[in-house]
Each structure stands twice: as C-alpha cells, then as structure tokens.
Scaffold this motif. Structure first.
Motif, PDB file in Angstrom:
ATOM      1  N   ALA A 113       0.883 -11.644  10.005  1.00 48.61           N
ATOM      2  CA  ALA A 113       1.341 -10.276  10.238  1.00 48.61           C
ATOM      3  C   ALA A 113       2.126 -10.191  11.543  1.00 48.61           C
ATOM      4  CB  ALA A 113       0.155  -9.314  10.281  1.00 48.61           C
ATOM      5  N   ASP A 114       3.053  -9.247  11.622  1.00 43.92           N
ATOM      6  CA  ASP A 114       3.752  -8.999  12.885  1.00 43.92           C
ATOM      7  C   ASP A 114       2.854  -8.272  13.875  1.00 43.92           C
ATOM      8  OD1 ASP A 114       6.346 -10.068  12.167  1.00 43.92           O
ATOM      9  OD2 ASP A 114       6.574  -8.320  10.868  1.00 43.92           O
ATOM     10  N   ALA A 115       1.929  -7.470  13.327  1.00 39.41           N
ATOM     11  CA  ALA A 115       1.006  -6.697  14.158  1.00 39.41           C
ATOM     12  C   ALA A 115      -0.239  -6.395  13.342  1.00 39.41           C
ATOM     13  CB  ALA A 115       1.655  -5.396  14.626  1.00 39.41           C
ATOM     14  N   ALA A 116      -1.321  -6.078  14.043  1.00 36.15           N
ATOM     15  CA  ALA A 116      -2.562  -5.704  13.370  1.00 36.15           C
ATOM     16  C   ALA A 116      -3.276  -4.645  14.194  1.00 36.15           C
ATOM     17  CB  ALA A 116      -3.472  -6.915  13.167  1.00 36.15           C
ATOM     18  N   VAL A 117      -3.803  -3.639  13.512  1.00 41.25           N
ATOM     19  CA  VAL A 117      -4.489  -2.536  14.177  1.00 41.25           C
ATOM     20  C   VAL A 117      -5.815  -2.290  13.484  1.00 41.25           C
ATOM     21  CG1 VAL A 117      -2.301  -1.466  14.840  1.00 41.25           C
ATOM     22  CG2 VAL A 117      -3.422  -0.741  12.732  1.00 41.25           C
ATOM     23  N   PRO A 118      -6.849  -1.846  14.230  1.00 41.01           N
ATOM     24  CA  PRO A 118      -8.095  -1.457  13.587  1.00 41.01           C
ATOM     25  C   PRO A 118      -7.964  -0.029  13.059  1.00 41.01           C
ATOM     26  CG  PRO A 118      -8.399  -2.018  15.929  1.00 41.01           C
ATOM     27  CD  PRO A 118      -6.952  -1.778  15.692  1.00 41.01           C
ATOM     28  N   GLY A 119      -8.505   0.212  11.872  1.00 40.47           N
ATOM     29  CA  GLY A 119      -8.432   1.551  11.300  1.00 40.47           C
ATOM     30  C   GLY A 119      -9.724   1.952  10.623  1.00 40.47           C
ATOM     31  N   LEU A 120     -10.016   3.251  10.657  1.00 38.99           N
ATOM     32  CA  LEU A 120     -11.175   3.822   9.980  1.00 38.99           C
ATOM     33  C   LEU A 120     -10.695   4.854   8.978  1.00 38.99           C
ATOM     34  CD1 LEU A 120     -13.601   4.475  12.989  1.00 38.99           C
ATOM     35  CD2 LEU A 120     -13.750   2.614  11.323  1.00 38.99           C
ATOM     36  N   ALA A 121     -11.306   4.862   7.801  1.00 41.77           N
ATOM     37  CA  ALA A 121     -10.962   5.872   6.803  1.00 41.77           C
ATOM     38  C   ALA A 121     -11.245   7.265   7.361  1.00 41.77           C
ATOM     39  CB  ALA A 121     -11.769   5.646   5.530  1.00 41.77           C
ATOM     40  N   VAL A 122     -10.379   8.212   7.042  1.00 40.99           N
ATOM     41  CA  VAL A 122     -10.544   9.581   7.521  1.00 40.99           C
ATOM     42  C   VAL A 122     -11.605  10.278   6.677  1.00 40.99           C
ATOM     43  CG1 VAL A 122      -9.406  11.807   7.860  1.00 40.99           C
ATOM     44  CG2 VAL A 122      -8.178   9.681   8.331  1.00 40.99           C
ATOM     45  N   ALA A 123     -12.624  10.827   7.334  1.00 40.88           N
ATOM     46  CA  ALA A 123     -13.727  11.467   6.615  1.00 40.88           C
ATOM     47  C   ALA A 123     -13.559  12.975   6.497  1.00 40.88           C
ATOM     48  CB  ALA A 123     -15.052  11.150   7.313  1.00 40.88           C
ATOM     49  N   ALA A 136      -1.236  24.035   4.862  1.00 42.19           N
ATOM     50  CA  ALA A 136      -1.443  23.101   3.756  1.00 42.19           C
ATOM     51  C   ALA A 136      -2.686  22.261   4.022  1.00 42.19           C
ATOM     52  CB  ALA A 136      -0.236  22.197   3.583  1.00 42.19           C
ATOM     53  N   THR A 137      -3.288  21.786   2.938  1.00 36.94           N
ATOM     54  CA  THR A 137      -4.381  20.813   3.027  1.00 36.94           C
ATOM     55  C   THR A 137      -3.812  19.455   2.629  1.00 36.94           C
ATOM     56  OG1 THR A 137      -6.067  22.456   2.499  1.00 36.94           O
ATOM     57  CG2 THR A 137      -6.649  20.138   2.169  1.00 36.94           C
ATOM     58  N   GLU A 138      -3.942  18.495   3.519  1.00 34.44           N
ATOM     59  CA  GLU A 138      -3.342  17.180   3.299  1.00 34.44           C
ATOM     60  C   GLU A 138      -4.332  16.235   2.620  1.00 34.44           C
ATOM     61  OE1 GLU A 138      -0.291  16.734   3.792  1.00 34.44           O
ATOM     62  OE2 GLU A 138       0.273  18.340   5.176  1.00 34.44           O
ATOM     63  N   PRO A 139      -3.875  15.462   1.656  1.00 36.04           N
ATOM     64  CA  PRO A 139      -4.768  14.485   1.020  1.00 36.04           C
ATOM     65  C   PRO A 139      -5.177  13.388   1.992  1.00 36.04           C
ATOM     66  CG  PRO A 139      -2.505  14.152   0.300  1.00 36.04           C
ATOM     67  CD  PRO A 139      -2.513  15.419   1.107  1.00 36.04           C
ATOM     68  N   ARG A 140      -6.442  12.965   1.915  1.00 32.57           N
ATOM     69  CA  ARG A 140      -6.934  11.920   2.822  1.00 32.57           C
ATOM     70  C   ARG A 140      -6.659  10.517   2.304  1.00 32.57           C
ATOM     71  NH1 ARG A 140     -13.015  14.168   3.366  1.00 32.57           N
ATOM     72  NH2 ARG A 140     -12.772  13.836   1.129  1.00 32.57           N
ATOM     73  N   GLN A 141      -6.381  10.411   1.013  1.00 29.87           N
ATOM     74  CA  GLN A 141      -6.194   9.095   0.412  1.00 29.87           C
ATOM     75  C   GLN A 141      -5.089   8.327   1.116  1.00 29.87           C
ATOM     76  OE1 GLN A 141      -5.356   9.203  -3.763  1.00 29.87           O
ATOM     77  NE2 GLN A 141      -5.452   6.983  -4.023  1.00 29.87           N
ATOM     78  N   GLY A 142      -5.403   7.129   1.523  1.00 27.71           N
ATOM     79  CA  GLY A 142      -4.420   6.277   2.171  1.00 27.71           C
ATOM     80  C   GLY A 142      -4.263   6.518   3.656  1.00 27.71           C
ATOM     81  N   LEU A 143      -5.015   7.465   4.224  1.00 26.03           N
ATOM     82  CA  LEU A 143      -4.919   7.739   5.650  1.00 26.03           C
ATOM     83  C   LEU A 143      -6.037   7.035   6.408  1.00 26.03           C
ATOM     84  CD1 LEU A 143      -4.115  11.566   5.731  1.00 26.03           C
ATOM     85  CD2 LEU A 143      -2.524   9.648   5.934  1.00 26.03           C
TER      86      LEU A 143
END
Length: 208
Positions: A113-123, A136-143
C-alpha cells in the motif's frame, strides 16, 4: 505530532499528565517500540520548555511546528533522514495507541500500500446539519472513523506535502494524489485527548 496549542483543552495538552507521564511520553514510547527513529514536533515556544526534557531525551530530534497541522508535519518531515522508506505520523494526543497498531500500519505499507490508516466502523447515526437544522441522514455503510498512527511510503508522503496544502490528516493529502490508502482495524481505546473529560477517560482505559 505535538505542535498544537490545546485551545479546546485549556492549555498545551501535550504536557498534560496521564499516570505521571505526559501524553507525549506515552506516544513516544509506542512509536519507539516500532520505529528506527522518532521526530517530535512541538510548538515553537515549547522547544526550550524544561518540561520537554524527558521527551526530548527519548526522541532523535525535536523540531518546532508551524501555524497549521500540515506545516508542523512538514517541519517533522524535514528532520526525517532521506533514506527512510516508511514514515509514520502519529498524534501526540493519542497516548493509548499500542505498538501493535504502529506495526499493523507499517506492515500494510510493506505489503504494497502507499499508505495505511487505522479505522473504526461508525456506530452512531450521522446527520448533516445546517444552522442547527437536520438536512439529511447519511448512511453509515462504508464509513469509518480514522485514527493515527498513519503509515506512508516516504516518497509518497513527501510528494503529498510538496504543494503546501493543509488537511485534517495526512492520508487526505495522499488520497488527493490518487495513491492507495488501506484501512487496518483501529483500536477503540486509542482515543484522541481533546478536552479534560477525554483525559479522565484515558486514565480509566489505561488500566489498573
């Protein structure tokens, strides 16, 4: 990265103590466990601060940051040896990041990878708001909510910063190049200390 003014904290939070050690000291220890060298970036008026001495002894270089976050990162980059292959950027206000998390983002870059970041699913449910009114209400899928440490191929990170742009994290500048940014699992205890309550939470999470 410990170059902020700590305006929301009420003072320079990098000097705040957690279990008798500054937040910077915790972050330095985790970085040192994985990295060949560590550069500490602090506010210009803190370089000569006597409270910095223990952290300065643990770092290979201490440099003064700039007015914006990206300016501070660039100041740190200037102190990183040219032969470095992978550069990791970490917030000094995230004292509970583990050496394992540093190793995970470095491994992802080593894997291609060119870069890597730690991520947590949005609850939480996400609302887009304008002037206190929900639009608006934004979908959490993929965030995901992204943390540091973030690892980069050195050449890519230096190129991303060459234009002098600013961003809330370095991955955003790398994304703008069209580079590949991978997400590895983040750590829930890896909170960013922004205010005094966060410091109390960090103390609770630090263990017995």
């Amino acid at each position: 990265m410990a170059g902020g003014s700590g305006s929301r904290f009420g003072g320079p939070k990098q000097f705040a103590e957690l279990r008798g050690r500054t937040l910077m000291d915790w972050s330095l220890a985790a970085a040192r466990a994985v990295a060949d060298g560590v550069v500490l970036v602090v506010p210009a008026d803190a370089v000569a601060d006597a409270r910095l001495a223990p952290c300065a002894a643990a770092a290979d270089a201490v440099v003064a940051g700039g007015p914006r976050r990206a300016d501070s990162v660039r100041a740190g980059l200037a102190a990183v040896p040219e032969e470095a292959a992978v550069i990791v950027v970490h917030d000094g206000a995230r004292p509970l990041a583990t050496p394992a998390l540093f190793a995970a983002v470095v491994a992802a870059v080593a894997d291609g990878a060119d870069a890597a970041v730690p991520g947590l699913a949005v609850a939480d449910t996400l609302k887009r708001v304008e002037e206190d009114v929900v639009r608006a209400t934004e979908p959490r899928q993929g965030l995901v909510a992204v943390q540091t440490p973030q690892a980069f191929r050195a050449e890519v990170l230096r190129r991303a910063h060459a234009a002098g742009d600013d961003a809330t994290d370095d991955a955003a500048l790398v994304e703008a190049l069209g580079a590949t940014v991978r997400v590895v699992p983040g750590e829930r205890r890896n909170l960013k200390v922004t205010d005094r309550l966060d410091l109390e939470v960090a103390d609770a999470l630090a263990g017995p």
